[in-house]
Design a protein around this motif. Sequence first.
Motif, PDB file in Angstrom:
ATOM      1  N   LYS A  49      -8.935  13.088  -5.634  1.00  0.00           N
ATOM      2  CA  LYS A  49      -9.455  12.347  -4.487  1.00  0.00           C
ATOM      3  C   LYS A  49      -9.700  13.214  -3.270  1.00  0.00           C
ATOM      4  N   ASN A  50      -8.841  14.191  -3.011  1.00  0.00           N
ATOM      5  CA  ASN A  50      -8.971  14.990  -1.786  1.00  0.00           C
ATOM      6  C   ASN A  50      -8.339  16.363  -1.995  1.00  0.00           C
ATOM      7  N   ASP A  51      -8.462  17.195  -0.978  1.00  0.00           N
ATOM      8  CA  ASP A  51      -7.928  18.556  -1.076  1.00  0.00           C
ATOM      9  C   ASP A  51      -6.410  18.563  -1.211  1.00  0.00           C
ATOM     10  N   ARG A  52      -5.755  17.580  -0.616  1.00  0.00           N
ATOM     11  CA  ARG A  52      -4.295  17.525  -0.702  1.00  0.00           C
ATOM     12  C   ARG A  52      -3.862  17.373  -2.149  1.00  0.00           C
ATOM     13  N   VAL A  53      -4.533  16.500  -2.877  1.00  0.00           N
ATOM     14  CA  VAL A  53      -4.211  16.298  -4.288  1.00  0.00           C
ATOM     15  C   VAL A  53      -4.603  17.530  -5.104  1.00  0.00           C
ATOM     16  N   ALA A  54      -5.713  18.128  -4.768  1.00  0.00           N
ATOM     17  CA  ALA A  54      -6.182  19.303  -5.513  1.00  0.00           C
ATOM     18  C   ALA A  54      -5.203  20.467  -5.423  1.00  0.00           C
ATOM     19  N   ILE A 111      -0.350   4.806  -1.258  1.00  0.00           N
ATOM     20  CA  ILE A 111      -1.043   4.847  -2.549  1.00  0.00           C
ATOM     21  C   ILE A 111      -2.463   5.365  -2.374  1.00  0.00           C
ATOM     22  N   ASP A 112      -3.107   4.989  -1.278  1.00  0.00           N
ATOM     23  CA  ASP A 112      -4.497   5.388  -1.039  1.00  0.00           C
ATOM     24  C   ASP A 112      -4.655   6.881  -0.776  1.00  0.00           C
ATOM     25  N   ALA A 113      -3.535   7.563  -0.486  1.00  0.00           N
ATOM     26  CA  ALA A 113      -3.620   9.002  -0.229  1.00  0.00           C
ATOM     27  C   ALA A 113      -3.746   9.813  -1.513  1.00  0.00           C
ATOM     28  N   TYR A 114      -3.630   9.152  -2.662  1.00  0.00           N
ATOM     29  CA  TYR A 114      -3.648   9.860  -3.937  1.00  0.00           C
ATOM     30  C   TYR A 114      -4.773   9.347  -4.819  1.00  0.00           C
ATOM     31  N   GLY A 115      -4.935  10.024  -5.932  1.00  0.00           N
ATOM     32  CA  GLY A 115      -5.960   9.711  -6.910  1.00  0.00           C
ATOM     33  C   GLY A 115      -6.251  10.953  -7.730  1.00  0.00           C
ATOM     34  N   GLY A 116      -6.156  10.841  -9.042  1.00  0.00           N
ATOM     35  CA  GLY A 116      -6.395  12.002  -9.885  1.00  0.00           C
ATOM     36  C   GLY A 116      -5.233  12.962  -9.966  1.00  0.00           C
ATOM     37  N   VAL A 117      -4.014  12.505  -9.655  1.00  0.00           N
ATOM     38  CA  VAL A 117      -2.850  13.397  -9.686  1.00  0.00           C
ATOM     39  C   VAL A 117      -2.615  13.948 -11.096  1.00  0.00           C
ATOM     40  N   ALA A 143       1.331  -5.895 -13.785  1.00  0.00           N
ATOM     41  CA  ALA A 143       0.197  -5.854 -12.859  1.00  0.00           C
ATOM     42  C   ALA A 143       0.426  -4.833 -11.748  1.00  0.00           C
ATOM     43  N   TYR A 144       1.576  -4.939 -11.023  1.00  0.00           N
ATOM     44  CA  TYR A 144       1.734  -4.036  -9.875  1.00  0.00           C
ATOM     45  C   TYR A 144       2.105  -2.615 -10.293  1.00  0.00           C
ATOM     46  N   THR A 145       2.815  -2.451 -11.403  1.00  0.00           N
ATOM     47  CA  THR A 145       3.196  -1.100 -11.818  1.00  0.00           C
ATOM     48  C   THR A 145       1.986  -0.327 -12.336  1.00  0.00           C
ATOM     49  N   LEU A 146       1.218  -0.944 -13.213  1.00  0.00           N
ATOM     50  CA  LEU A 146       0.051  -0.251 -13.767  1.00  0.00           C
ATOM     51  C   LEU A 146      -1.037  -0.067 -12.721  1.00  0.00           C
ATOM     52  N   TRP A 147      -1.124  -1.019 -11.795  1.00  0.00           N
ATOM     53  CA  TRP A 147      -2.099  -0.874 -10.691  1.00  0.00           C
ATOM     54  C   TRP A 147      -1.751   0.352  -9.861  1.00  0.00           C
ATOM     55  N   MET A 148      -0.477   0.525  -9.534  1.00  0.00           N
ATOM     56  CA  MET A 148      -0.077   1.700  -8.757  1.00  0.00           C
ATOM     57  C   MET A 148      -0.304   2.977  -9.557  1.00  0.00           C
ATOM     58  N   TYR A 149       0.086   2.982 -10.821  1.00  0.00           N
ATOM     59  CA  TYR A 149      -0.054   4.186 -11.632  1.00  0.00           C
ATOM     60  C   TYR A 149      -1.526   4.585 -11.766  1.00  0.00           C
ATOM     61  N   LYS A 150      -2.378   3.595 -11.992  1.00  0.00           N
ATOM     62  CA  LYS A 150      -3.806   3.889 -12.150  1.00  0.00           C
ATOM     63  C   LYS A 150      -4.375   4.528 -10.887  1.00  0.00           C
ATOM     64  N   THR A 183       0.820  -1.214   0.000  1.00  0.00           N
ATOM     65  CA  THR A 183       0.000   0.000   0.000  1.00  0.00           C
ATOM     66  C   THR A 183       0.853   1.263   0.000  1.00  0.00           C
ATOM     67  N   ASP A 184       2.168   1.105   0.151  1.00  0.00           N
ATOM     68  CA  ASP A 184       3.097   2.238   0.140  1.00  0.00           C
ATOM     69  C   ASP A 184       3.907   2.197  -1.156  1.00  0.00           C
ATOM     70  N   MET A 185       3.987   3.319  -1.851  1.00  0.00           N
ATOM     71  CA  MET A 185       4.654   3.357  -3.152  1.00  0.00           C
ATOM     72  C   MET A 185       6.119   2.972  -3.051  1.00  0.00           C
ATOM     73  N   ARG A 186       6.794   3.454  -2.022  1.00  0.00           N
ATOM     74  CA  ARG A 186       8.226   3.203  -1.918  1.00  0.00           C
ATOM     75  C   ARG A 186       8.519   1.749  -1.591  1.00  0.00           C
ATOM     76  N   LYS A 187       7.679   1.129  -0.780  1.00  0.00           N
ATOM     77  CA  LYS A 187       7.878  -0.295  -0.497  1.00  0.00           C
ATOM     78  C   LYS A 187       7.535  -1.140  -1.721  1.00  0.00           C
ATOM     79  N   LEU A 188       6.547  -0.726  -2.484  1.00  0.00           N
ATOM     80  CA  LEU A 188       6.234  -1.438  -3.727  1.00  0.00           C
ATOM     81  C   LEU A 188       7.444  -1.420  -4.656  1.00  0.00           C
ATOM     82  N   LEU A 189       8.098  -0.268  -4.769  1.00  0.00           N
ATOM     83  CA  LEU A 189       9.270  -0.185  -5.638  1.00  0.00           C
ATOM     84  C   LEU A 189      10.437  -0.992  -5.085  1.00  0.00           C
ATOM     85  N   ALA A 190      10.515  -1.136  -3.763  1.00  0.00           N
ATOM     86  CA  ALA A 190      11.571  -1.960  -3.174  1.00  0.00           C
ATOM     87  C   ALA A 190      11.408  -3.419  -3.593  1.00  0.00           C
TER      88      ALA A 190
END
Length: 511
Positions: free
Chosen positions: A434-439, A356-362, A419-426, A294-301
Motif C-alpha cells: 500500500k505505501n512506502d512504510r509497508v514496503a 488497519i488502513d495504514a497497512y495493505g500487502g504486508v 467476519a471481523y477477523t478475516l476482514w482485518m487479515y485481508k 479501524t484500529d487493530m488493537r481495539k478490534l481485538l479488545a
Amino acid sequence: MHLPSVLSFLIWIPVVSGIFVLTFAPSATLSRAVAMFGALLSLLPAIQLVSQFDNSSSAMQFVERVDWLPQFGASYHLGVDGISLWFTMLTAVTTLIIFIASWRSVTKQVAQFYGAFLVLAGCMQGVFTSLDGMLFFAFFEASLIPLYLLIGTWGNGEKRIYAALRFFFFSLFGSLAMLAALIYLWTQAHTFDIDAWRALKLDFIPQVVIFLCFVAAFSVKVPMWPVHTWLPDVNAEGPTGAAVLLGMLKIGGYGMLRYVLPIVPDASHFFAPAMIALSLVAIIYGSLVALAQTDMRKLLAYSGVAHMGLVTLGLFTFDRIGTEGAVVQMLSYGVVSGAMLLCTGVLFDRTRNGSIDAYGGVANTMPKFATYAMLFSMANVGLPGTSGFVGEFLVLMGAIRFNFWVGAAAALSLILSAAYTLWMYKRVMFGAVKNDRVAKLRDIGRREFVLFGAMAVLVLAIGVHPKTFTDAIGPSVENALAASQGSSLPTDPSAPSYDAHHETVSERQPG
C-alpha cells in the motif's frame, strides 16, 4: 520447621526475582538477563505441577497450609486442582513469552519494567493457587499496582495515563465490593477458608448481596458487558506486554467458577438468566462493534469481549460440558488473544501505527509473519484443529443442552468472529503493497520466529489433543458444579460429561 512447597516456589520465585531486578540490577542488559533467568526458573515448578498432577482426582493437590493471622482465621493456604492447574502453567509461560517479545522493544526504565512484570506474575500465581479468601484478596489487589504502573509508564499512546486510571478505578471499586463480601463470609464462618465457606447454608438474601459483590469484582476482569469499556483503551494505549497479560490471564472467569457458583449457589441460579442474557449481549454487541473498528488493537479488545461472553455463558448454564468448555475457552483464548496482540505489536513496533488502513500487502514483505498471523486468525475464528474450536464447540453444546435458542444465539459468534477477523487479515495482509512504510517492513527474525512458533504449538496442541487438558479439568468441574447446585436444585446424575472416552459421570471415580 515449615518447608515451602512447590506452590510457594511458583509464587515467590518471580516476586523475589522482580524485587532483585528492581533493587540491584545496574544496567539494562543485566536487568534483562536476570529477569529472563527468573522467568525461566519460575517455569520449573509449573512443569513439576503438570508432570505430577493426578488427573483422576478432583481434590486439591500440592496443598500447603501455614497459620497467617490465626486470630482472624486467615492462613497461608495453597493448592491446585484441575481448574487452576493450567492457569498456573499459562501464567509461567506467558511471563516468559512477554520477556522474549519485549527484549528489544523496551528501552526505557528496563529494570522497572521487568521487575514489575515479575512481581505481577507472582501475584497472578497467588490468585490461582490461594485457598484462603483473605490471601486471595491480597494477591488479587496486589496485582493492580504493577499493572497500573506498566500501563501508565510504558504505554504507547498519549492517553496511557487515562487508560491506566480507568482500569485502576474500575478494578478498585469492584474489589471493594468483594472485600465487603469476604468480611461478611468471615462473620458467618469465623474463618477465611474457602472450603468452610462452601459448607455454609446462607439465606437467600445474603446470597444475593454476596453474589452482586463478587460479580462486581470479577465481571471487570472478564470483562463483561457493560463494564468492558476500559479494555479498548488499555489495548490501544498500554504496552503490548500488559495487553497480552490481561488477555491471557482470565482472573474474572476463574473467580466466578471458584467463588461465585459454589459459595452462593441459590443466588447464582437465580441470576443465571440475567447472566446468560448479558453474555449473549456481549457476544453479539462485542462482535458487531469489532466489525466497526479501524484500529487493530481495539478490534481485538472487542473480540475479547465477545469470546469471553462465551465463557460466562458456559458457566451459568450449569452444564458439565458447557463449564468444561468455558475453562478450555479461557485457556485457549488466552493463548490466541496473546498471539494476536503480539502480531499487532510486531507491526506497531515497526511503524508506530495501529490503524488497519495504514497497512495493505504486508504478506508481500513479511511472508513468515503473515503465515503465523493466518494460523492465529483461524484460531480466533474457531477453525477445527485449533484451540479456538474446542472451547467454543463445548460451550455451544452446553448452551444447546440448556436451551436451543440460547445456543443458536451464541452460535452467531462463529459467523461474526469470522467476519471481523478475516476482514482485518485481508486488509492488512493481502493485496498490493500500500505505501512506502509497508514496503520497508522487515520480516520477523529468529527470536520472533521461535516466539510465534511456540505459541503456534500451543494453539495446535489444545486443538488437536484437548484430552490432555480436559482429563485434568473434568473431575474438578464436576466437583465445582456439585457444590453449585444449591439447596433446592438437585443434580442430574444421568447427564453426560465430555471427555475423549465419552464416559458418563457415574463411570468416573471420585478423587
